[in-house]
Design an enzyme around this catalytic site. Structure first.
Site, PDB file in Angstrom:
ATOM      1  N   GLU A 129      15.993  35.083   8.440  1.00 42.76           N
ATOM      2  CA  GLU A 129      16.871  33.924   8.278  1.00 42.76           C
ATOM      3  C   GLU A 129      16.759  33.308   6.891  1.00 42.76           C
ATOM      4  OE1 GLU A 129      16.105  31.089  11.451  1.00 42.76           O
ATOM      5  OE2 GLU A 129      15.700  32.770  12.793  1.00 42.76           O
ATOM      6  N   CYS A 187      16.351  28.072   1.572  1.00 41.13           N
ATOM      7  CA  CYS A 187      15.047  28.256   2.194  1.00 41.13           C
ATOM      8  C   CYS A 187      14.948  29.728   2.577  1.00 41.13           C
ATOM      9  CB  CYS A 187      14.961  27.362   3.432  1.00 41.13           C
ATOM     10  SG  CYS A 187      13.449  27.578   4.366  1.00 41.13           S
ATOM     11  N   CYS A 246       5.620  36.571  11.794  1.00 40.24           N
ATOM     12  CA  CYS A 246       4.472  35.949  11.136  1.00 40.24           C
ATOM     13  C   CYS A 246       3.243  36.134  12.006  1.00 40.24           C
ATOM     14  CB  CYS A 246       4.754  34.453  10.941  1.00 40.24           C
ATOM     15  SG  CYS A 246       3.450  33.549  10.080  1.00 40.24           S
ATOM     16  N   CYS A 275       0.873  29.588  14.606  1.00 45.03           N
ATOM     17  CA  CYS A 275       0.990  28.129  14.808  1.00 45.03           C
ATOM     18  C   CYS A 275       1.761  27.868  16.107  1.00 45.03           C
ATOM     19  CB  CYS A 275       1.699  27.477  13.625  1.00 45.03           C
ATOM     20  SG  CYS A 275       0.856  27.739  12.050  1.00 45.03           S
ATOM     21  N   CYS A 312       5.631  26.820  16.168  1.00 44.70           N
ATOM     22  CA  CYS A 312       6.541  27.528  15.267  1.00 44.70           C
ATOM     23  C   CYS A 312       7.200  28.731  15.934  1.00 44.70           C
ATOM     24  CB  CYS A 312       5.775  27.971  14.028  1.00 44.70           C
ATOM     25  SG  CYS A 312       6.828  28.779  12.812  1.00 44.70           S
ATOM     26  N   CYS A 355      13.469  27.343  10.898  1.00 46.82           N
ATOM     27  CA  CYS A 355      13.434  28.800  10.763  1.00 46.82           C
ATOM     28  C   CYS A 355      12.728  29.495  11.906  1.00 46.82           C
ATOM     29  CB  CYS A 355      12.829  29.192   9.432  1.00 46.82           C
ATOM     30  SG  CYS A 355      14.128  29.506   8.247  1.00 46.82           S
TER      31      CYS A 355
HETATM   32  N1  SAH Z   1       3.979  29.863   6.684  1.00 50.48           N
HETATM   33  C1  SAH Z   1       4.297  28.790   5.793  1.00 50.48           C
HETATM   34  C2  SAH Z   1       5.775  28.564   5.572  1.00 50.48           C
HETATM   35  C3  SAH Z   1       6.727  28.649   6.713  1.00 50.48           C
HETATM   36  S1  SAH Z   1       7.039  27.302   7.760  1.00 50.48           S
HETATM   37  C4  SAH Z   1       3.632  27.515   6.222  1.00 50.48           C
HETATM   38  O1  SAH Z   1       2.963  27.520   7.254  1.00 50.48           O
HETATM   39  O2  SAH Z   1       3.696  26.533   5.497  1.00 50.48           O
HETATM   40  C5  SAH Z   1       7.616  25.947   6.835  1.00 50.48           C
HETATM   41  C6  SAH Z   1       7.165  24.620   7.423  1.00 50.48           C
HETATM   42  O3  SAH Z   1       7.812  24.352   8.676  1.00 50.48           O
HETATM   43  C7  SAH Z   1       5.665  24.575   7.687  1.00 50.48           C
HETATM   44  O4  SAH Z   1       5.155  23.345   7.287  1.00 50.48           O
HETATM   45  C8  SAH Z   1       5.632  24.725   9.186  1.00 50.48           C
HETATM   46  O5  SAH Z   1       4.415  24.282   9.712  1.00 50.48           O
HETATM   47  C9  SAH Z   1       6.838  23.910   9.592  1.00 50.48           C
HETATM   48  N2  SAH Z   1       7.293  24.148  10.958  1.00 50.48           N
HETATM   49  C10 SAH Z   1       7.289  25.264  11.685  1.00 50.48           C
HETATM   50  N3  SAH Z   1       7.794  25.069  12.908  1.00 50.48           N
HETATM   51  C11 SAH Z   1       8.121  23.774  12.975  1.00 50.48           C
HETATM   52  C12 SAH Z   1       8.698  22.943  13.995  1.00 50.48           C
HETATM   53  N4  SAH Z   1       9.004  23.422  15.186  1.00 50.48           N
HETATM   54  N5  SAH Z   1       8.927  21.648  13.684  1.00 50.48           N
HETATM   55  C13 SAH Z   1       8.626  21.147  12.469  1.00 50.48           C
HETATM   56  N6  SAH Z   1       8.091  21.872  11.480  1.00 50.48           N
HETATM   57  C14 SAH Z   1       7.830  23.172  11.732  1.00 50.48           C
END
Ligand code: SAH
Length: 352
Positions: free
Chosen positions: A93, A106, A113, A117, A120, A332
């Protein structure tokens, strides 16, 4: 000869060596570099190359051209979300966001990944593979080409952990920054990481002028390890020590991401701890109301403003990130997940 020579992932110097081996003049390198960075979709388009050279390149090289698998345009703010289908059938995406200061894309750095987390969508199902430098660059080139909008800023906050694909991401940065290519300045690029400390140190040594964002999301090990498995190996103290070192080495202040989940990381006590953690370093906190992901039980916090005020009372600058594309699954990983789920139910391709 390697049948998968990927010219778009190469620097001009590497292209020069490649064309020298083919017995071609040096200037071919820059001709091809420009075509590739302008989004040429076939070698036949490269009309200033001799026909036999074009044929040879077609036989020996890959030319990555992602296909728009799905495209969603937000009615609220014009944010566009692309789901691209890559050469091997995988999807990633890209989001195009319109701000007053210019258009931002973005981009994704991996298919899936491995970081796990819990909030995510990108990490459900793990990492399938790293993207090549060309595939990361293609997201900029083809978003621009499809939308007709010039892109001036890049955030590496899409699918994947960019520092887990370190070499390809670094090469992408070099390519997208090149004056004969997209020419996007490092100060217009942000890279977000979940906090891989060895790679943050490595990045610091390169002294790039980009903005490093660190996804912190909690000020204490117990909460952070619950949200982000990567914390079990590193811990908040070592991460913050590394961030401090990054600032001292590069002079670039770090932006901390803090996605707020109801009853998990949004208490006043946690705001106080966060402020203590940031003492003595000029960081900035980005508060993000959590985006709900169907597979996760976490809910968005209702205390974002209070949390912000509490941080500010300690002298910590915090902004609440404006939510864009709320009507199009713009966080994303969600669109790719949806496509995979649909694919599992209906094996036929092409239903959009
Ligand atoms: N792997 C990297 C970049 C990708 S995610 C990282 O962890 O920073 C980009 C941002 O979106 C990160 O801060 C991630 O924690 C956040 N993110 C992911 N899922 C999310 C969600 N459901 N709500 C809010 N932020 C989210």
């Amino acid at each position: 000869m390697n049948p998968v020579t990927d010219l778009k992932s190469m620097t001009p110097e590497e292209l020069e060596r490649y064309f020298k081996e083919l017995g071609q003049p040096k200037f071919r390198a820059m001709q091809v570099f420009r075509w590739l960075h302008r989004g040429a979709e076939s070698f036949d388009e490269m009309t200033n190359l001799p026909k036999d050279l074009r044929e040879r390149l077609r036989a020996e090289c890959v030319l990555t051209v992602p296909k728009v698998e799905r495209k969603q345009v937000s009615k609220l703010d014009g944010t566009v979300k692309y789901l691209w289908r890559l050469g091997d059938g995988n999807c990633v995406e890209t989001v195009l966001m319109r701000y007053k200061h210019g258009n931002t894309v973005c981009v994704s750095s991996q298919v899936g990944c491995n970081m796990g987390c819990v909030f995510c969508a990108s990490t459900l199902g793990g990492k399938v593979r790293d993207l090549t430098p060309a595939e990361i660059l293609d997201q900029v080139i083809f978003t621009e080409k499809d939308s007709g909008e010039e892109i001036s800023n890049i955030v590496m906050m899409g699918i994947g952990e960019p520092l887990d694909n370190f070499d390809h991401v670094l090469r992408f940065l070099e390519l997208v920054n090149h004056p004969e290519g997209r020419n996007i300045g490092m100060r217009h690029i942000s890279l977000s990481t979940c906090g891989l400390v060895k790679q943050i140190d490595k990045l610091a040594q390169l002294g790039l002028q980009l903005t490093l964002s660190v996804s912190l999301h909690a000020p204490d090990d117990e909460t952070r390890s619950r949200l982000m498995p990567v914390n079990r190996a590193v811990g908040v103290d070592l991460l913050m020590e590394t961030c401090r070192r990054y600032f001292e080495t590069t002079g670039r202040r770090i932006s901390y991401e803090y996605a707020m989940a109801d009853g998990v990381n949004d208490s006043d006590e946690q705001a106080d701890r966060l402020a203590r953690l940031l003492k003595g370093q000029p960081g900035h906190v980005n508060l993000i109301p959590l985006n709900e992901v169907a597979e996760s039980p976490l809910k968005p916090s209702r205390r974002v403003r209070q949390f912000q005020k509490r941080l500010e009372s300690h002298g910590v600058t915090a902004t609440v990130r404006r939510k864009l594309g709320g009507d199009i699954d713009a966080s994303c990983g969600q669109l790719r997940r949806k496509r995979i789920a649909e694919g599992e139910q209906t094996p036929e391709e092409g239903s959009t």
